[in-house]
Motif scaffolding. Structure first.
Motif, short mmCIF file in Angstrom:
data_model
loop_
_atom_site.label_atom_id
_atom_site.label_comp_id
_atom_site.label_asym_id
_atom_site.label_seq_id
_atom_site.Cartn_x
_atom_site.Cartn_y
_atom_site.Cartn_z
N VAL A 1 0.79 -1.18 0.03
CA VAL A 1 0.09 -0.03 0.04
C VAL A 1 0.85 1.18 0.10
CG1 VAL A 1 -1.48 1.17 1.22
CG2 VAL A 1 -1.79 -1.46 1.09
N PRO A 2 0.74 1.94 -1.06
CA PRO A 2 1.66 3.23 -1.14
C PRO A 2 1.47 4.23 0.08
CG PRO A 2 -0.01 3.52 -2.68
CD PRO A 2 -0.10 2.16 -2.22
N LEU A 3 2.68 4.82 0.37
CA LEU A 3 2.38 6.01 1.63
C LEU A 3 1.69 7.11 1.00
CD1 LEU A 3 3.18 6.53 4.60
CD2 LEU A 3 5.49 7.31 3.65
N GLY A 4 0.81 7.74 1.67
CA GLY A 4 0.30 8.90 1.19
C GLY A 4 1.15 10.13 1.54
N LEU A 5 2.32 10.23 1.03
CA LEU A 5 3.30 11.65 1.45
C LEU A 5 3.81 11.69 0.28
CD1 LEU A 5 3.93 13.50 3.57
CD2 LEU A 5 5.58 12.01 4.34
N PHE A 6 4.00 12.89 -0.19
CA PHE A 6 4.84 13.51 -1.52
C PHE A 6 5.39 14.94 -1.14
CE2 PHE A 6 5.13 15.39 -5.77
CZ PHE A 6 5.66 14.33 -6.47
N SER A 7 6.74 15.18 -1.72
CA SER A 7 7.29 16.20 -1.26
C SER A 7 7.04 17.09 -2.76
CB SER A 7 8.93 16.00 -1.54
OG SER A 7 9.52 17.49 -1.34
N ALA A 8 6.02 18.10 -2.66
CA ALA A 8 5.25 18.62 -3.55
C ALA A 8 6.13 19.79 -4.25
CB ALA A 8 3.95 18.89 -3.34
N GLU A 9 6.78 20.53 -3.13
CA GLU A 9 7.40 22.06 -3.74
C GLU A 9 8.71 22.19 -2.70
OE1 GLU A 9 4.97 25.38 -4.59
OE2 GLU A 9 5.90 26.35 -2.89
N LEU A 10 9.71 22.83 -3.25
CA LEU A 10 10.97 23.10 -2.65
C LEU A 10 11.27 24.39 -2.97
CD1 LEU A 10 13.15 22.19 -0.45
CD2 LEU A 10 14.31 20.94 -2.56
N GLY A 11 11.66 25.28 -2.19
CA GLY A 11 12.11 26.54 -2.30
C GLY A 11 13.25 27.05 -1.58
N PHE A 12 14.59 27.55 -2.39
CA PHE A 12 15.60 27.81 -1.59
C PHE A 12 16.31 28.94 -2.46
CE2 PHE A 12 16.28 24.44 -4.58
CZ PHE A 12 17.39 24.93 -5.25
N ILE A 13 17.29 29.70 -1.64
CA ILE A 13 18.09 30.49 -2.32
C ILE A 13 19.19 29.90 -3.00
CG2 ILE A 13 19.41 32.70 -1.89
CD1 ILE A 13 17.58 33.12 0.75
N HIS A 14 19.58 30.26 -4.18
CA HIS A 14 20.83 29.69 -5.05
C HIS A 14 21.77 30.20 -4.26
CE1 HIS A 14 23.56 28.32 -7.94
NE2 HIS A 14 22.82 27.97 -8.50
N PRO A 15 22.68 29.30 -3.77
CA PRO A 15 23.93 29.65 -2.88
C PRO A 15 24.95 30.60 -3.62
CG PRO A 15 23.50 27.51 -2.68
CD PRO A 15 22.73 27.61 -3.67
N LYS A 16 24.93 30.57 -5.05
CA LYS A 16 25.85 31.15 -6.02
C LYS A 16 25.40 32.38 -6.25
CE LYS A 16 30.10 31.72 -7.96
NZ LYS A 16 31.47 32.01 -6.95
N THR A 17 24.23 32.56 -6.83
CA THR A 17 23.53 33.69 -7.67
C THR A 17 22.82 34.47 -6.99
OG1 THR A 17 21.42 32.45 -8.32
CG2 THR A 17 23.52 32.21 -9.81
N GLY A 18 22.27 33.84 -5.75
CA GLY A 18 21.35 34.39 -4.52
C GLY A 18 19.90 34.67 -5.14
N ARG A 19 19.57 33.88 -6.12
CA ARG A 19 18.10 33.75 -6.81
C ARG A 19 17.31 32.85 -6.21
NH1 ARG A 19 18.55 31.21 -12.37
NH2 ARG A 19 16.25 31.17 -11.99
N GLN A 20 15.95 33.29 -6.03
CA GLN A 20 14.96 32.44 -5.46
C GLN A 20 14.59 31.31 -6.21
OE1 GLN A 20 13.82 32.57 -1.86
NE2 GLN A 20 13.29 30.74 -2.55
N MET A 21 14.85 30.08 -5.73
CA MET A 21 14.48 28.99 -6.62
C MET A 21 13.43 28.36 -6.19
SD MET A 21 17.04 29.14 -8.95
CE MET A 21 17.33 27.61 -9.70
N VAL A 22 12.32 27.82 -6.99
CA VAL A 22 11.30 27.24 -6.33
C VAL A 22 10.78 25.94 -7.29
CG1 VAL A 22 8.83 27.27 -5.85
CG2 VAL A 22 10.23 29.10 -5.38
N PHE A 23 10.77 24.75 -7.02
CA PHE A 23 10.31 23.92 -7.91
C PHE A 23 9.23 23.10 -7.61
CE2 PHE A 23 14.92 24.64 -8.25
CZ PHE A 23 15.17 24.56 -9.65
N SER A 24 8.30 22.68 -8.22
CA SER A 24 7.22 21.92 -7.88
C SER A 24 6.81 20.53 -8.72
CB SER A 24 5.87 22.82 -7.83
OG SER A 24 5.51 23.25 -8.96
N ALA A 25 6.14 19.71 -8.20
CA ALA A 25 5.78 18.43 -8.81
C ALA A 25 4.26 17.83 -8.27
CB ALA A 25 6.55 17.66 -8.94
N GLN A 26 3.65 17.23 -9.04
CA GLN A 26 2.41 16.75 -8.76
C GLN A 26 2.42 15.26 -8.64
OE1 GLN A 26 -0.35 18.12 -7.58
NE2 GLN A 26 0.77 19.94 -7.41
N PRO A 27 2.03 14.57 -7.45
CA PRO A 27 1.92 13.19 -7.18
C PRO A 27 1.03 12.35 -8.05
CG PRO A 27 0.70 14.05 -5.54
CD PRO A 27 1.27 15.19 -6.14
#
Length: 217
Positions: free
Chosen positions: A180-206
């Protein structure tokens, strides 16, 4: 491991549920080793996802970037959002502050009183996206904003507050025989790029069960 973004400093991928994030005693192919082979260079782990959990993960391509990204996860600048399917009818929104303690021998964490030796504060907030009835039982889909990163934190806190994750054999309810699959998914991650200082945001759908219970064509 599906690659979503890569530059000379870091790499972002989508880990499959059931895939180890790094080498473990099972000896099965893991995401970190696969990326090292695919890129032909050094790839370093920044944070972890439990093996049954799929979703967004960031990796570093140098020890310096690994250190800088790790700092963001420790001080809360990195933003982690999960989708969780839980057993029961959840309130519309909520925020929990608990104290967790890990048992290294059993690899299980539990809620404990504040001040107990080895206890660490665990914080998260959530908003309920939908609630459905499936085969005579209620399931709720939560969007969870994780504010700390403790061992099995979402699984332990949800179970401790009467909303165990769907398919969680370790902390939740028994299900039908078989996988039975576990009902948990890492849907979005945001962080500051260590080198460029840009705000990076990535998302996905289960996809697939149990998230498919909430899809209405």
């Amino acid at each position: 491991m599906k690659q979503l973004y890569e530059d000379q400093w870091l790499l972002v991928g989508q880990k499959a549920a059931g895939e180890p994030i790094q080498p473990d005693k099972s000896g099965e192919r893991d995401a970190l080793t696969a990326l090292q082979e695919q890129t032909g260079g050094s790839v370093y782990l920044v944070h972890r996802l439990d093996r049954p959990v799929g979703g967004i993960v960031v990796f570093a391509k140098s020890p310096w970037v690994q250190t800088e990204l790790t700092k963001q996860f420790l001080d809360g600048r990195a933003k982690k959002t999960y989708l969780a399917v839980v057993e029961g009818q959840a309130m519309q929104e909520g925020a929990w502050t608990d104290y967790l303690k890990k048992n290294g021998r059993t690899n299980v964490s539990s809620l404990v009183p504040k001040g107990q030796a080895g206890a660490k504060q665990a914080r998260l907030s959530f908003v309920t996206q939908a609630t459905v009835e499936v085969e005579g039982r209620w399931l709720s889909l939560l969007k969870i904003h994780l504010q700390t990163g403790r061992h099995h934190q979402i699984r332990v806190q949800c179970a401790g507050h009467g909303l165990p994750l769907y398919g969680d054999a370790k902390y939740g309810k028994k299900h039908r025989p078989g996988f039975v699959p576990l009902g948990l998914f890492s849907a979005e991650l945001g962080f500051i790029h260590p080198k460029t200082g840009r705000q990076m945001v990535f998302s996905a759908q289960p996809v697939g069960e149990p998230f498919s219970f909430f899809c209405h064509e």
